[in-house]
Design an enzyme around this catalytic site. Sequence first.
Site, mmCIF file in Angstrom:
data_model
loop_
_atom_site.group_PDB
_atom_site.id
_atom_site.type_symbol
_atom_site.label_atom_id
_atom_site.label_comp_id
_atom_site.label_asym_id
_atom_site.label_seq_id
_atom_site.Cartn_x
_atom_site.Cartn_y
_atom_site.Cartn_z
ATOM 1 N N SER A 232 0.847 -1.196 0.000
ATOM 2 C CA SER A 232 0.000 0.000 0.000
ATOM 3 C C SER A 232 0.878 1.241 0.000
ATOM 4 O O SER A 232 2.059 1.189 0.271
ATOM 5 C CB SER A 232 -0.920 -0.006 1.212
ATOM 6 O OG SER A 232 -0.209 0.448 2.353
ATOM 7 N N LYS A 233 0.216 2.348 -0.313
ATOM 8 C CA LYS A 233 0.962 3.601 -0.411
ATOM 9 C C LYS A 233 1.677 3.936 0.895
ATOM 10 O O LYS A 233 2.711 4.586 0.896
ATOM 11 C CB LYS A 233 0.002 4.743 -0.761
ATOM 12 C CG LYS A 233 -0.627 4.605 -2.126
ATOM 13 C CD LYS A 233 -1.827 5.540 -2.274
ATOM 14 C CE LYS A 233 -2.722 5.095 -3.410
ATOM 15 N NZ LYS A 233 -4.094 5.576 -3.282
ATOM 16 N N ARG A 234 1.109 3.505 1.999
ATOM 17 C CA ARG A 234 1.687 3.885 3.290
ATOM 18 C C ARG A 234 2.763 2.906 3.742
ATOM 19 O O ARG A 234 3.470 3.152 4.700
ATOM 20 C CB ARG A 234 0.576 3.931 4.344
ATOM 21 C CG ARG A 234 -0.686 4.640 3.856
ATOM 22 C CD ARG A 234 -1.691 4.804 4.975
ATOM 23 N NE ARG A 234 -1.265 5.869 5.878
ATOM 24 C CZ ARG A 234 -2.000 6.290 6.904
ATOM 25 N NH1 ARG A 234 -3.147 5.720 7.156
ATOM 26 N NH2 ARG A 234 -1.562 7.257 7.685
#
Length: 466
Positions: A232-234
């Site tokens: 995920s982006k995080r």
Amino acid sequence: MFNWAYARHMGGQLIFRIEDTDASRDSEKSYHALVATMRWLGLDWDEGPEVGGPNGPYRQSERSAIYTEVVQKLVSAGAAYESFSTPQESAERQQAAGRDSRLGYDNFDRELTDQQKASFRAEGREPVLRIRMPEEDIVWQDLVRGEVRSAAGSVPDFVIVRANGKPLYTFVNPLDDALMGVTHVLRGEDLLPSTPRQIALYEVLNKIGIGTGAPQFGHLPLVMGHGTKKLSKRDPEANFDTYIERGFVPEGMMNYLALLGWSLAADRDVFSPQEFIDAFDIKDVNSNPARFDLKKCEAINGDHIRLLAPDELAHRLARVLTAAGLLPADPTDSQLTILRSATPLVQERMITLDEAPSMLGFFYKADDEIDIADDARKTLREDSAAVLDASIPALVAVDEWEAQSIQQALRAALVDDLAIKPKFAFGPLRVAMSGRRISPPLFESMQILGRDSSLRRIAALRQSID
RNA sequence: GGCCCCAUCGUCUAGCGGUCUAGGACUCUGCCCUUUCACGGCAGCAACACGGGUUCGAACCCCGUUGGGGUCACCA
């Protein structure tokens, strides 16, 4: 990146749009970081932020007026309707009907009377706007997966405008694609389940005179990290800044990333951005998820470092050395000369650019400031003092100060005369020059350092031995 | 759980019915090169998830099983 490669390969236009409709999580900072990352990777776009274009603005946060107008048309056309159900109410109804409560909204508010709406409003509830999904199957030819079919009724009516009047991504993404004349959409497989509702929306928009129906979709494989979940982006593993700071080069990163779901040829996996563009076709992308493998990414990166023109590499290394405090922001000519000479010595041994400070640092230190690492000192033996002693006159006598002659002189003095094996003859000198057990090639390093500096370093180590 | 996607070495992949005793790369191991470390070279370990079909013939086509993933927001 695949969108970029495909557009470049096909001679199309790449449109870059910022989907920042959620004020609570989008910031100016993340916008700039995003654009910077795209630029770093080497991506450019024909329309979008910073370059403009005929369909701007390209940040959805600046397109509110457009959205408001379309929403009104949709409501007038009867394609969108007001919905008052809360998620809890939908879940409860699903459960009461014997279905899984996770099914979500049940199209309950489709035929609300004006009276019912008024009564909900009297309770203080503000409605969201939903799009009515069609009653037939939705089918499309996916550029990556072939025919994909979604059964009628399997996707509930979805929200396009929040109760507070702000539009949602699910609405403005297809809307902007239609408005901007987008013909091809390549995106992650995670968007596959939401494609039917977007296609439904394209058709509705088409009916009120916007766009020409749905674009072509290609759903790309997801990239997973060490675990079994999508990156995920995080996720720290997915944070580009980490790789930039670690000294990955854009060409290498693009190459490695392209390999996740695509391949240039059966027997070749190192290629330039241009070769990527020339060979890329969305039809060749495979549909199974890939795992991000740092080791392979590093190997590809090392290959690309080796592919760089030495002067170009020197240029990039200068920035790294400056960032590490080993070089001033504006290096002197002599510092740059040293760097250009030393670059070929490290080009064959670097995986990432951030190794430069440890590999090249000793060239930029004063002769009396060489720290001898503990593990390096441990390699010194009883005969090391004799080695250092014997090397000094040998080096003084070298005619032309150049690696070949230096090597010959030291070989004669140490290996031949003292009968010490090369490993133990040259080891102490390496420690003297670099303070380390491992370093760039010794004789070339001495050549670059110069005779005076080399002799001083030998003397300094010799002194510290007693 | 519903719906959907996917399935070749540990990982990324080539393969698009016969040329597959399945090729390449990364990783790992050994050897060579060698002043260290690398680079480079050579060699090796290692895969068609399973079960049914279709076919003269299946890693490739179909069905099922199993496994993995995605998704079911007034996030994107």
